[in-house]
Structures are given as structure tokens and as C-alpha cells.
Design a protein around this motif. Structure first.
Motif, PDB file in Angstrom:
ATOM      1  N   GLY A   1       3.265   1.291  13.072  1.00  0.00           N
ATOM      2  CA  GLY A   1       3.286  -0.165  13.115  1.00  0.00           C
ATOM      3  C   GLY A   1       2.296  -0.802  12.170  1.00  0.00           C
ATOM      4  O   GLY A   1       1.821  -1.914  12.414  1.00  0.00           O
ATOM      5  N   LEU A   2       1.971  -0.117  11.064  1.00  0.00           N
ATOM      6  CA  LEU A   2       1.011  -0.654  10.107  1.00  0.00           C
ATOM      7  C   LEU A   2       1.673  -1.709   9.228  1.00  0.00           C
ATOM      8  O   LEU A   2       2.858  -1.626   8.904  1.00  0.00           O
ATOM      9  CB  LEU A   2       0.449   0.466   9.238  1.00  0.00           C
ATOM     10  N   SER A   3       0.890  -2.668   8.822  1.00  0.00           N
ATOM     11  CA  SER A   3       1.376  -3.678   7.884  1.00  0.00           C
ATOM     12  C   SER A   3       1.166  -3.166   6.466  1.00  0.00           C
ATOM     13  O   SER A   3       0.039  -2.835   6.090  1.00  0.00           O
ATOM     14  CB  SER A   3       0.622  -4.994   8.067  1.00  0.00           C
TER      15      SER A   3
ATOM     16  N   GLY B   1       3.904   2.435   3.330  1.00  0.00           N
ATOM     17  CA  GLY B   1       2.700   1.830   3.884  1.00  0.00           C
ATOM     18  C   GLY B   1       2.807   1.412   5.328  1.00  0.00           C
ATOM     19  O   GLY B   1       2.062   0.542   5.779  1.00  0.00           O
ATOM     20  N   VAL B   2       3.711   2.035   6.117  1.00  0.00           N
ATOM     21  CA  VAL B   2       3.965   1.565   7.477  1.00  0.00           C
ATOM     22  C   VAL B   2       3.452   2.518   8.554  1.00  0.00           C
ATOM     23  O   VAL B   2       3.462   2.168   9.741  1.00  0.00           O
ATOM     24  CB  VAL B   2       5.469   1.313   7.693  1.00  0.00           C
TER      25      VAL B   2
ATOM     26  N   ALA C   1       0.825  -1.206   0.000  1.00  0.00           N
ATOM     27  CA  ALA C   1       0.000   0.000   0.000  1.00  0.00           C
ATOM     28  C   ALA C   1       0.859   1.256   0.000  1.00  0.00           C
ATOM     29  O   ALA C   1       1.945   1.279   0.579  1.00  0.00           O
ATOM     30  CB  ALA C   1      -0.901  -0.002   1.228  1.00  0.00           C
ATOM     31  N   TRP C   2       0.374   2.275  -0.658  1.00  0.00           N
ATOM     32  CA  TRP C   2       0.912   3.637  -0.543  1.00  0.00           C
ATOM     33  C   TRP C   2      -0.198   4.442   0.124  1.00  0.00           C
ATOM     34  O   TRP C   2      -1.250   4.670  -0.462  1.00  0.00           O
ATOM     35  CB  TRP C   2       1.239   4.200  -1.919  1.00  0.00           C
ATOM     36  N   LEU C   3       0.010   4.862   1.351  1.00  0.00           N
ATOM     37  CA  LEU C   3      -1.057   5.430   2.156  1.00  0.00           C
ATOM     38  C   LEU C   3      -1.229   6.924   1.893  1.00  0.00           C
ATOM     39  O   LEU C   3      -0.254   7.661   1.740  1.00  0.00           O
ATOM     40  CB  LEU C   3      -0.779   5.204   3.640  1.00  0.00           C
ATOM     41  N   THR C   4      -2.487   7.342   1.852  1.00  0.00           N
ATOM     42  CA  THR C   4      -2.835   8.750   1.742  1.00  0.00           C
ATOM     43  C   THR C   4      -3.779   9.085   2.884  1.00  0.00           C
ATOM     44  O   THR C   4      -4.852   8.488   2.991  1.00  0.00           O
ATOM     45  CB  THR C   4      -3.530   9.054   0.407  1.00  0.00           C
TER      46      THR C   4
ATOM     47  N   VAL D   1       1.253  -4.863   3.808  1.00  0.00           N
ATOM     48  CA  VAL D   1       0.534  -5.896   3.053  1.00  0.00           C
ATOM     49  C   VAL D   1      -0.428  -6.600   4.005  1.00  0.00           C
ATOM     50  O   VAL D   1      -0.040  -7.028   5.082  1.00  0.00           O
ATOM     51  CB  VAL D   1       1.495  -6.919   2.406  1.00  0.00           C
ATOM     52  N   GLY D   2      -1.692  -6.668   3.618  1.00  0.00           N
ATOM     53  CA  GLY D   2      -2.660  -7.330   4.467  1.00  0.00           C
ATOM     54  C   GLY D   2      -3.107  -6.448   5.622  1.00  0.00           C
ATOM     55  O   GLY D   2      -2.745  -5.271   5.732  1.00  0.00           O
ATOM     56  N   ALA D   3      -3.908  -7.040   6.500  1.00  0.00           N
ATOM     57  CA  ALA D   3      -4.491  -6.288   7.601  1.00  0.00           C
ATOM     58  C   ALA D   3      -3.483  -6.098   8.733  1.00  0.00           C
ATOM     59  O   ALA D   3      -2.608  -6.926   8.955  1.00  0.00           O
ATOM     60  CB  ALA D   3      -5.732  -7.005   8.117  1.00  0.00           C
ATOM     61  N   THR D   4      -3.632  -4.995   9.444  1.00  0.00           N
ATOM     62  CA  THR D   4      -2.834  -4.717  10.635  1.00  0.00           C
ATOM     63  C   THR D   4      -3.654  -5.101  11.859  1.00  0.00           C
ATOM     64  O   THR D   4      -4.806  -4.686  11.993  1.00  0.00           O
ATOM     65  CB  THR D   4      -2.474  -3.226  10.696  1.00  0.00           C
ATOM     66  N   HIS D   5      -3.072  -5.866  12.765  1.00  0.00           N
ATOM     67  CA  HIS D   5      -3.817  -6.268  13.956  1.00  0.00           C
ATOM     68  C   HIS D   5      -3.819  -5.170  15.009  1.00  0.00           C
ATOM     69  O   HIS D   5      -4.859  -4.844  15.597  1.00  0.00           O
ATOM     70  CB  HIS D   5      -3.222  -7.545  14.563  1.00  0.00           C
ATOM     71  N   SER D   6      -2.673  -4.574  15.283  1.00  0.00           N
ATOM     72  CA  SER D   6      -2.564  -3.588  16.354  1.00  0.00           C
ATOM     73  C   SER D   6      -1.783  -2.380  15.861  1.00  0.00           C
ATOM     74  O   SER D   6      -0.757  -2.533  15.199  1.00  0.00           O
ATOM     75  CB  SER D   6      -1.858  -4.212  17.573  1.00  0.00           C
ATOM     76  N   VAL D   7      -2.272  -1.189  16.163  1.00  0.00           N
ATOM     77  CA  VAL D   7      -1.597   0.046  15.782  1.00  0.00           C
ATOM     78  C   VAL D   7      -1.267   0.843  17.045  1.00  0.00           C
ATOM     79  O   VAL D   7      -1.995   0.771  18.039  1.00  0.00           O
ATOM     80  CB  VAL D   7      -2.441   0.916  14.826  1.00  0.00           C
TER      81      VAL D   7
END
Length: 392
Positions: free
Chosen positions: A282-284, A259-260, A195-198, A286-292
Motif C-alpha cells: 500500500g505504498l504511495s 513503487g507500490v 519511485a523505483w524501490l530497492t 509519489v510522495g509520502a505514504t501515510h499508512s502501510v
């Protein structure tokens, strides 16, 4: 390499790659006079008509010598959009460096990434290329986004690898610049690997979260020079300057691109002046992040107004909302606050997070004290998360 004697025509129905023609010269000259092209590439400056004529006139010679496999790029209307080339290293199987430059009117339309996918697919299938390598001066975000969209992985930063130009009071000057490097191997997907986050704009009537801007730097310097901020964020430079603020803004862009992490500047309603910052870490990619984990700081003139609590509450909501309705889909949000940082602890509690533990003697403060970090968290099942987006 068993290549055709001259550039073949490649198309995906939106962009077409073909050999350069003499009538491309005016468009080449115009593109190479653009300030962004001058800044990030090594085109001659000032760029004269003769430079464009020489460039177009030598494309076949470069192709025949296998030094540069160059294509002109056309958009769907047949207009000249730019150029792209592969420069093989002569080995078997070959590695090749890719280069591209697009006219101002062709940027921001997805044409460059389409052209990059076309040329890479052709190079892998027809030109005996095993890996395509990409590099760009750090800070050339448009080039990096093009490479990301075509599946390239950014693998590192090399100090002083390239030269770039800057337009200053005395005209254009050249200096060495650090550069990103990346690659794409044969057989890998020609699509983004992560992911490239916006950061979306979020608001709730009390606070508004928006992406950072370069003109936030002055307010960041004020906030990060404040005694309380310095006391509780000991990793900040003791003398926080505009250079530090601009470096932080660049770090934010890098974390978004990787994407982190996701960052916002937050503001009071009806104002666009930065009041503070909130981030999700602490974002993943790729795929879902469990805890941020959530971090935040506030400008001195915006404290005790409820803005930070509201900003954290919105960030938590975004973190825990399911991905199919625009959130991150995390199951848990965490805040860690120093034991003596009463203001930060109150923000976490008022935002709906609950005490969940203590990490003993882990934070070395600027004054030499070592303190405990208190943990606060909330899980998605404890939140009432409506699926209507919060629009700013």
C-alpha cells in the motif's frame, strides 16, 4: 517532418549521439552477438560481419525514408556504446517508437537513459513528434529501468506482443512473449514519474533482511506448500510449484518497479538461506505514504525462533523512519491476522503492534470457514526511532 539530411550530433557532455560510420561495424557486430541482445531483440542470429555492414550501410537510406531516425551512441571516451532510434509513424503530428541496444560494457552506467533523454528531447523539438512509445518484452528489466529513468510511464501489459529467444539445451528457440508498453509525451519531464524501490539490507543481530534472489525459489516452494501456510494464506495455489515461486519473484520486481510495495527475504544470522518473507504494501509511488500494511510468512524449519518477530520489527522501523534518514516516512504500520492464526497474532504483538480492531467475517479460508481479521497497528509517535541506519 523538416529534418536534416543526416543524423545531427547531440551531446549532454557524457554521451554523444551521431551518425553511424563504417568504422562502427566491428563494435556493432560484437554488441549484436551478446547473449542479452540476442535474447531480447530481433537481430539476426548468428550475427555475422555482413549483418553489421548491412546495418551501418543502410542507416542513411532509412533516415532519408523517415523509417528509422538512428543514432550511434558514444561514451565520454569516444567509444561505441550502442545505438538508439526513433521510428515515426508518418502522421502529423507524429508518434514514434523508440528502440535501443547497448554493448555489454556500456550497460549499468546510465548511458542508455542519457541517450534516451537526448533523442526524445530532439524528437519533440525538431522532428515533429508528439509522443514517443516504448515497448519491451516482460522480464527485460534493464530496458524498463532505462525507460523509467527517462520519464516513460509503463501503461500496460500486452499478451504475446513480441518474440523473444531462449538459450536451451537445443540452442536458441523463439517464442511469443507478453510485453510492457509505455509512452512519453511532448512537454513531460524527462525524469522518473515515481519511485523505483530497492529493498535495503537490514539487520539487528537476530535476523537479516535482504532482497530476494532467484535461488530462493526452492525454499519458497517448501514454505508455501506447508499445511499451515496453505491454511492461513488461502489465495496461494493449492499445488505450489517452482513456476508459482518464480512468478511471485517477478511480481515482487514489478511492485518494486511501480513503487507500490517493498519485500524482503529474511535469514538467520550467519546464514543466507531464506527463512521467510516480509513485505510492506500500500505504498504511495509519489510522495509520502501515510499508512502501510505488513505481511509475512515463515518457512516451517524457521518458526518459533524469533526470526519473524525480529523481521517484522525491522520492517516496521523502516516504514516509520523519516524519508530523510532512509525510511519510508509512514505514520502508521498495520498488520491484519486471522482470528485463529495465533502464531501470526503473537508475532504482531511481540513486534510492538497493538490490537486496534476487528473486521468481521471477511476471510474465506481454504476449508470453507469464514473468519474475522484482527487488526494490530503502531504509529510513529509510539516508537523510539533512532536515525542511525541498521546495516546488514
Amino acid at each position: 517532418m523538416d529534418l536534416p539530411p543526416w543524423a545531427p550530433t547531440l551531446s549532454d557532455g557524457v554521451v554523444t549521439l551521431r551518425a553511424h560510420r563504417p568504422d562502427d561495424v566491428p563494435a556493432v557486430v560484437a554488441a549484436c552477438r551478446d547473449p542479452q541482445t540476442v535474447r531480447w531483440t530481433t537481430v539476426p542470429h548468428p550475427y555475422e560481419d555482413r549483418h553489421g555492414e548491412q546495418y551501418v550501410g543502410t542507416r542513411r537510406e532509412e533516415w532519408d525514408g523517415r523509417r528509422s531516425l538512428t543514432f550511434a551512441v558514444e561514451d565520454a571516451d569516444g567509444g561505441y556504446a550502442g545505438s538508439i532510434d526513433l521510428r515515426p509513424d508518418g502522421a502529423t503530428p507524429a508518434a514514434a517508437e523508440v528502440g535501443y541496444a547497448f554493448a555489454p560494457g556500456a550497460r549499468g552506467r546510465g548511458l542508455a537513459s542519457r541517450a534516451l533523454r537526448l533523442v526524445c528531447a530532439w524528437g519533440f523539438a525538431e522532428a515533429g513528434i508528439e509522443v514517443v512509445q516504448w515497448r519491451a518484452a516482460a522480464g527485460n528489466w534493464p530496458s524498463r529501468r532505462v525507460a523509467w529513468a527517462a520519464g516513460f510511464r509503463v501503461e500496460g501489459l500486452v499478451r504475446g506482443l513480441l518474440t523473444v529467444r531462449e538459450d536451451g539445451a537445443d540452442g536458441w528457440t523463439t517464442h511469443r512473449a507478453d510485453a510492457w508498453v509505455g509512452s512519453l509525451r511532448r512537454g513531460e519531464p524527462l525524469t522518473p514519474t515515481h519511485a523505483w524501490l530497492t529493498p535495503p539490507v537490514l539487520a539487528d543481530g537476530t535476523v537479516r533482511l535482504r532482497p530476494h534472489r532467484q535461488d530462493d525459489a526452492a525454499r519458497m516452494v517448501e514454505a508455501c506448500s506447508d499445511a499451515a501456510t496453505q491454511a492461513w494464506l488461502p489465495d496461494l495455489p493449492a499445488r505450489y510449484t517452482e513456476v508459482n515461486a518464480l512468478a511471485h519473484l517477478e511480481e515482487i520486481r514489478t511492485h518494486h518497479a511501480d513503487g507500490v510495495a517493498l519485500y524482503w527475504a529474511f535469514t538467520a544470522p550467519g546464514r543466507d538461506t531464506l527463512a521467510g518473507e516480509v513485505g510492506l504494501f500500500g505504498l504511495s509511488p509519489v510522495g509520502a505514504t501515510h499508512s502501510v500494511e505488513i505481511g509475512y510468512w515463515t518457512h516451517p524449519d524457521s518458526r518459533r525462533l524469533g526470526l519473524t518477530t525480529a523481521a517484522v520489527r525491522l520492517a516496521v522501523r523502516h516504514a516509520l523512519l523519516p524519508q530523510d534518514v532512509g525510511g519510508l516516512g509512514a505514520r502508521r504500520a498495520l498488520v491484519r491476522a486471522a482470528d485463529g492464526n495465533v502464531a501470526s497474532r503473537r508475532v504482531a504483538e511481540k513486534a510492538g503492534l497493538r490490537p486496534c480492531g476487528r473486521d468481521r467475517e471477511v476471510e474465506l479460508l481454504r476449508d470453507g470457514r469464514v473468519c474475522d481479521l484482527l487488526r494490530y497497528d503502531v504509529v510513529a509517535s509510539e516508537q523510539t526511532l533512532d536515525e542511525e541506519a541498521v546495516a546488514g
